[in-house]
Design an enzyme around this catalytic site. Structure first.
Site, PDB file in Angstrom:
ATOM      1  N   GLY A   1       0.911  -1.342   0.165  1.00  0.00           N
ATOM      2  CA  GLY A   1      -0.032   0.125   0.010  1.00  0.00           C
ATOM      3  C   GLY A   1       0.846   1.116  -0.046  1.00  0.00           C
ATOM      4  O   GLY A   1       1.924   1.188   0.227  1.00  0.00           O
TER       5      GLY A   1
ATOM      6  N   SER B   1       1.749   9.504   3.623  1.00  0.00           N
ATOM      7  CA  SER B   1       2.944   9.748   4.434  1.00  0.00           C
ATOM      8  C   SER B   1       3.916   8.643   4.238  1.00  0.00           C
ATOM      9  O   SER B   1       4.965   8.615   5.041  1.00  0.00           O
ATOM     10  CB  SER B   1       2.561   9.467   6.057  1.00  0.00           C
ATOM     11  OG  SER B   1       1.894   8.358   6.273  1.00  0.00           O
ATOM     12  N   GLY B   2       3.749   7.820   3.161  1.00  0.00           N
ATOM     13  CA  GLY B   2       4.838   6.780   2.942  1.00  0.00           C
ATOM     14  C   GLY B   2       4.057   5.516   2.439  1.00  0.00           C
ATOM     15  O   GLY B   2       3.081   5.249   2.193  1.00  0.00           O
ATOM     16  N   LYS B   3       5.214   4.597   2.306  1.00  0.00           N
ATOM     17  CA  LYS B   3       4.635   3.168   1.769  1.00  0.00           C
ATOM     18  C   LYS B   3       4.298   2.339   2.965  1.00  0.00           C
ATOM     19  O   LYS B   3       4.787   2.633   4.083  1.00  0.00           O
ATOM     20  CB  LYS B   3       5.869   2.629   0.784  1.00  0.00           C
ATOM     21  CG  LYS B   3       5.937   3.358  -0.233  1.00  0.00           C
ATOM     22  CD  LYS B   3       7.231   2.651  -1.124  1.00  0.00           C
ATOM     23  CE  LYS B   3       7.613   3.482  -2.379  1.00  0.00           C
ATOM     24  NZ  LYS B   3       8.708   2.879  -3.179  1.00  0.00           N
ATOM     25  N   VAL B   4       3.696   1.264   2.681  1.00  0.00           N
ATOM     26  CA  VAL B   4       3.329   0.211   3.635  1.00  0.00           C
ATOM     27  C   VAL B   4       3.851  -1.223   3.108  1.00  0.00           C
ATOM     28  O   VAL B   4       3.523  -1.556   2.055  1.00  0.00           O
ATOM     29  CB  VAL B   4       1.794   0.046   4.061  1.00  0.00           C
ATOM     30  CG1 VAL B   4       1.426  -0.949   4.985  1.00  0.00           C
ATOM     31  CG2 VAL B   4       1.189   1.321   4.514  1.00  0.00           C
TER      32      VAL B   4
ATOM     33  N   GLY C   1       0.393   5.589   0.764  1.00  0.00           N
ATOM     34  CA  GLY C   1      -0.161   6.701   1.527  1.00  0.00           C
ATOM     35  C   GLY C   1       0.444   8.138   1.289  1.00  0.00           C
ATOM     36  O   GLY C   1       1.731   8.210   0.635  1.00  0.00           O
TER      37      GLY C   1
ATOM     38  N   ASP D   1      -9.143  10.768  10.950  1.00  0.00           N
ATOM     39  CA  ASP D   1      -9.019  10.271   9.722  1.00  0.00           C
ATOM     40  C   ASP D   1      -9.869   8.879   9.564  1.00  0.00           C
ATOM     41  O   ASP D   1      -9.480   7.903   9.075  1.00  0.00           O
ATOM     42  CB  ASP D   1      -7.639  10.185   9.122  1.00  0.00           C
ATOM     43  CG  ASP D   1      -7.825  10.176   7.812  1.00  0.00           C
ATOM     44  OD1 ASP D   1      -8.799  10.527   7.084  1.00  0.00           O
ATOM     45  OD2 ASP D   1      -6.925   9.591   7.101  1.00  0.00           O
TER      46      ASP D   1
ATOM     47  N   LYS E   1       4.719   0.603   8.205  1.00  0.00           N
ATOM     48  CA  LYS E   1       4.549   1.778   7.372  1.00  0.00           C
ATOM     49  C   LYS E   1       5.534   2.938   7.584  1.00  0.00           C
ATOM     50  O   LYS E   1       6.421   3.122   8.639  1.00  0.00           O
ATOM     51  CB  LYS E   1       3.360   2.451   8.424  1.00  0.00           C
ATOM     52  CG  LYS E   1       2.959   3.915   7.634  1.00  0.00           C
ATOM     53  CD  LYS E   1       1.687   4.418   8.181  1.00  0.00           C
ATOM     54  CE  LYS E   1       1.183   5.734   7.703  1.00  0.00           C
ATOM     55  NZ  LYS E   1       0.120   6.282   8.388  1.00  0.00           N
TER      56      LYS E   1
END
Length: 1017
Positions: free
Chosen positions: A702, A706-709, A704, A823, A725
């Site tokens: 994934g 703020s960065g990758k997962v 987002g 959120d 994350k």
């Protein structure tokens, strides 16, 4: 006369008396000491709760004066009454050492374990109340071994499951049996009908199997006065044998799936006073000739499929106070004698097929406070005496054929709060006294009639909704309406200017004045309407320029200024609004349309403004002329220069990308070698090295903001994999920010809840942070609803909603300090291997100081479609922003639409609200994959809840605790899923511990009524 003299008692007689008394006194003292030791042992077994501090070994205290202890005439303990004392643990075996104990009342505590069979040994027990505790499991099959003289057995509000044992029908003296608000999901034994002494039977709010019917043998309970079987999954018909319940006073079979006719025998029960059969599938008519009982005080047969006429016999029930027959198929006229009832206070007949007029004397003979007859075929005039007794609060008569003038008696109706008579044929002048007489007036909805009159300069202080559209009102607009939220005066004859600063309308959310004769300009003071979502000033006589201050309205989503004489340029500030509807057509506007508004979405928004131009051909507006007036050679030179500059930029970008990629590869190679710091939040079976080695591109699951997962392999104890994350920092944080970051992570890492994703640890590097979570195999709810996963049925969806609500309720109400997620959205609700939901992604979470306290944030937070309106205009937010977002998630679960999929209305919540307001069919809004009629009532309740959650004002939204309570009412199948039922119901039952179990049951009913009867703004 001289008094007779008696010889003094002989010494032998005195000695005889003493020989009897002294041993008895000694025996009583020894018995009292034994009971004291027993009570002290009971206190110890309960863990010495503070509420039992008076139970002590002091020789100065009499145990009969101890808290909750009562003694008989001989000084022996006969009663222990300790409700609401925060007592926990299991019932002590020593309890039955009190051989004279007749009453044991421990309701509303935290007593746990299974049903205490030790009570079989309390040989004198007559009254047992252990309701509203944490008892679980099945009732024992030998429950008939309870003391034979037991008259009251109250087990309400626990977590008992399975069958009700047939042996319960062998309690020989039982008069009161209360098993309501449990989790009984097995058989309902007909043997209860053997309890010939029974007077009260409560079985309400249990999830009996759908095939459960009412045993006809219950008709043998000839002493029964109170039968409560509300919301118990009952099917089939009401037994004809109920006609034999001659002593019955209260019958409640509401909110079930009962079908067939109402037995004639019920109407002949002469002692019956309260009849509640609402929300079933009953059909047929009510046989008036069968009505022999005239003692009724309340009749509620609403929300069924009943047909025929309303019997005239109802008009002879002198004690009848509540008559609720709405949402049926009744036809014919309302009996005139109903207007003569001396006790009638509440009449609800809406959504039927009734014709004729209202009884002319309605309200003249009783303290009538509520009349609801909307959505019928009624005609005639408004009854002149409706408010004659000075009690009328609410009149709801919309969607009928009423005509004539409104009576002058409304000028003196001081109690009136709610007047809803829209869509009729009323004419003449609205009684002007309404505005001053009704000091508590909150709602006036009189649109779509032919009424005339003027509005006062100052509207009533408590008025929140004023809708007078499609009438003939004249005069100026009011200058003040302090609490008005909705003002719709479309299509009248109002004139004059709009008030200059509008500060007197500070709470307005909807201002709709289209189709009038309003003149002057749009005042810049429109910016004072900070809560405004809809502004319609179309088809008036407005002149001047559009004030740029409109662009500062933080939650405006609909703007219609069409068909006026507005001039000048369109303010660029309008481009900052997130508008679902924009209409500036048919004015005298000029200049170029702001570039942010040159979108195909607004293709019809600017027509019939000859002076406007646009560079976007999709708008069908004149193209703007080129500003370059130089020679062709100069234009060509400019184009060549631009081409050269573009080429240079591309070359520079390529070089930058090459060196950046090289640097990235070097940094990745150095990942293992750099100085990493792990901060664990629980025992781990992996190291930071194993996490860092797993940060490979092939492991990305994934991405987002703020960065990758990543999915990284981990130990068996961690489920075989963890989610990592990865967040990059633009620069190294200073020591203060680092400490604040770690402190916040420690709080989030300490959260333990089955519906919140566990934060396992944090791994910190020089310029990045790795947050390590438990891995969720089934991904996000968003993918299941919108990403092509296999379908979720309604029980699955409501189970997910309940789990997510439990997680948020825990964050808001049980964490100290509370946590606001900020959120909440379907992509942040993850599902484990058994589809249990867990709230995830606390990247935006903030910790608050105290429950309900607002918290400042410097940036707008949340995701489009889920973000509460106040996030756009204030940096003070509280947990109600999570409630709003969760409401949108509920709408996704119901409709299958995405949060931004509101069609012409933009957002999903706006679409759903308007769908409901316009009276469209609920089923048309439901995802086609879950359109099962069996679940439609539950879906409708959740839809209403979602609309309440997405209210514009935070104060109108419920708390997550209240949301959870309502959702629990819509869940039956999931109560036995993996033991979650205990947690869910304990959360529900343990709220408001200071209240009695009866008051808590009342709270549940009130919440349901709130959802069922909500007036959505």
């Amino acid at each position: 006369m001289m008094a007779a003299k008696f010889p003094p008692p002989s010494r032998r007689f005195i000695l005889l008396l003493l020989s009897i008394y002294v041993p008895l006194a000694k025996l009583q003292t020894e018995s009292s000491e034994a009971e004291k030791r027993t009570l002290l042992q009971i206190k110890s077994d309960f863990g010495n709760p503070p509420s039992l501090d008076s139970w002590n070994n002091s020789t100065l205290t009499n145990l009969c004066n101890w808290t909750g202890v009562h003694c008989d005439d001989y000084g022996s303990v006969s009663q222990i009454s300790l409700p609401n004392q925060n007592i926990a643990g299991q019932l002590p075996p020593s309890m039955c050492n009190l051989i004279n104990l007749t009453v044991l009342d421990l309701n509303n505590n935290s007593i746990s374990g299974v049903f205490p069979t030790l009570l079989y040994n309390c040989s004198s027990l007559r009254y047992l109340d252990i309701s509203q505790n944490l008892l679980v499991g099945n009732l024992p099959n030998d429950i008939h071994r309870l003391p034979s003289q037991l008259t009251e057995l109250i087990l309400s509000g626990n977590n008992f499951t399975g069958d009700i044992p047939t042996s319960i029908g062998q309690l020989p003296a039982i008069q009161r049996l209360c098993l309501d608000y449990n989790l009984f999901n097995g058989a309902l034994p007909a043997e209860i009908g053997n309890l010939s002494t029974l007077e009260t039977l409560w079985l309400a709010n249990n999830p009996f199997p759908r095939t459960t019917t009412i045993p006809p043998k219950f008709g043998n309970l000839t002493r029964l006065t109170y039968l409560w079987m509300r919301q118990a999954n009952l099917e089939g018909e009401i037994p004809e044998s109920f006609g034999k319940l001659a002593a019955l006073q209260h019958l409640d079979l509401s909110i079930n799936s009962l079908s067939g006719r109402i037995p004639d025998g019920i109407w002949a029960l002469e002692n019956l006073r309260f009849l509640f059969l609402y929300k079933n599938q009953l059909s047929g008519g009510i046989n008036g000739t069968a009505i022999k009982a005239l003692s009724f005080e309340s009749i509620d047969v609403s929300q069924n499929q009943l047909t025929g006429r309303i019997p005239e016999e109802f008009g002879r029930m002198g004690n009848l106070s509540f008559l609720l027959m709405y949402l049926n198929r009744f036809s014919g006229e309302i009996p005139a004698n109903i207007g003569l009832l001396p006790s009638l206070t509440d009449l609800r007949l809406f959504n039927n097929r009734l014709s004729g007029g209202l009884p002319t004397e309605l309200g003249k003979h009783s303290q009538l406070w509520n009349v609801e007859v909307d959505d019928n075929l009624l005609s005639g005039e408004f009854p002149s005496d409706l408010c004659a007794r000075g009690a009328l609060v609410s009149v709801i008569m919309f969607n009928n054929n009423f005509s004539g003038n409104l009576p002058a008696s409304l000028n003196k109706c001081f109690t009136l709060s709610n007047l809803m008579i829209y869509r009729n044929n009323f004419s003449g002048e609205l009684p002007a006294g309404i505005w001053t007489a009704a000091v508590n007036l909150t709602t006036v909805m009189i649109g779509d009639n032919s009424l005339t009159g003027t509005l006062p300069n100052v509207l009533p202080w408590n008025l929140t909704r004023l809708e007078i559209q499609n009438n003939h009102f004249t005069g100026n607009l009011p200058s003040t309406a302090k609490n008005l939220i909705v003002f719709n005066a479309n299509s009248n004859l109002l004139s004059g200017p709009i008030p200059t600063n509008l500060s007197g309308f500070s709470q307005l959310a909807v201002l709709s004045l289209g189709g009038n004769q309003i003149s002057g300009s749009v005042p810049p003071g429109i910016s004072n309407l900070r809560y405004l979502t809809d502004l319609n000033l179309s088809s008036n006589q407005l002149v001047g320029e559009i004030p740029s201050s409109i662009g500062t309205l933080p939650v405006l989503i609909s703007l219609n200024l069409s068909n006026n004489q507005l001039s000048g340029a369109i303010p660029s500030a309008l481009g900052d609004l997130r508008l679902n509807l924009l209409d500036l057509s048919s004015n005298d506007l000029s200049g170029e349309i702001p570039i942010t508004l040159q979108s195909k979405a607004y293709s019809q928004s600017f027509t019939s403004n000859p002076g406007l131009c646009s560079s976007n051909s999709d708008l069908h507006i004149n193209p703007c002329k080129s500003r370059a007036e130089g020679s062709n050679g100069l234009a060509r030179g400019v184009r060549i220069l631009i081409a050269v500059l573009v080429a240079l930029v591309l070359i520079a970008a390529g070089l930058f990308a090459f060196f950046a990629a090289k640097d990235c590869r070097q940094r990745r190679r150095a990942d293992i070698d750099q100085d990493w710091k792990m901060t664990p939040f629980q025992s781990l079976d992996f190291t930071e090295e194993s996490i860092i080695r797993g940060l490979k591109e092939e492991n990305v699951v994934g991405r987002g903001g703020s960065g990758k997962v990543y999915r990284v392999a981990a130990g068996v104890r961690s489920g075989g994999a963890v989610a990592v994350k990865r967040m990059y920092c633009e620069r190294k944080m200073d020591w203060k920010l680092e400490r604040e970051f770690e402190a916040e992570l420690r709080v989030l890492g300490s959260i333990r809840h089955i519906n919140i994703v566990r934060l396992l640890c944090c791994v910190s590097g020089a310029c990045e942070k790795l947050l390590v979570y438990e891995y969720m195999e089934n991904g996000s709810l968003d993918r299941w609803l919108h990403g092509g996963h296999r379908e979720l049925d309604w029980p699955g969806r409501v189970g997910i909603a309940i789990g997510a609500a439990q997680g948020l309720s825990y964050l808001h109400h049980e964490c100290s300090p509370p946590v606001v997620h900020r959120d909440v959205k379907s992509s942040n609700i993850l599902l484990d291997s058994k589809l249990r939901p867990k709230i995830a992604d606390f990247g935006l979470a903030r910790i608050m100081a105290r429950p309900g306290e607002q918290h400042s944030t410097a940036v707008v937070v949340g995701s489009f479609g889920y973000m509460a309106p106040e996030c756009g205009y204030t940096n003070k937010v509280n947990e109600k922003i999570d409630v709003y977002s969760f409401g949108v998630v509920l709408l996704e679960l119901i409709t299958g639409r995405e949060a931004s999929d509101g069609g012409e209305y933009g957002s999903l919540d706006k679409w759903a609200r308007l769908h409901f307001q316009k009276g469209k069919k609920i089923i048309d809004a439901v995802d086609h994959r879950i359109r099962n009629p069996v679940h439609l009532d539950e879906i409708e309740m959740v839809l209403k809840l979602a609309i309440i959650c997405t209210g514009t004002l935070p104060s109108t939204r419920p708390t997550m605790k209240e949301v959870l309570q309502i959702l629990l009412r819509c869940d039956r199948r999931f109560r036995n899923d993996e033991g979650l039922s205990l947690e869910r119901d304990c959360d529900l039952l343990l709220q408001n511990k200071s209240s009695s179990w009866r008051s808590k049951s009342k709270i549940k009913v009130e919440i349901e009524d709130l959802v069922d009867n909500v007036n959505i703004v």
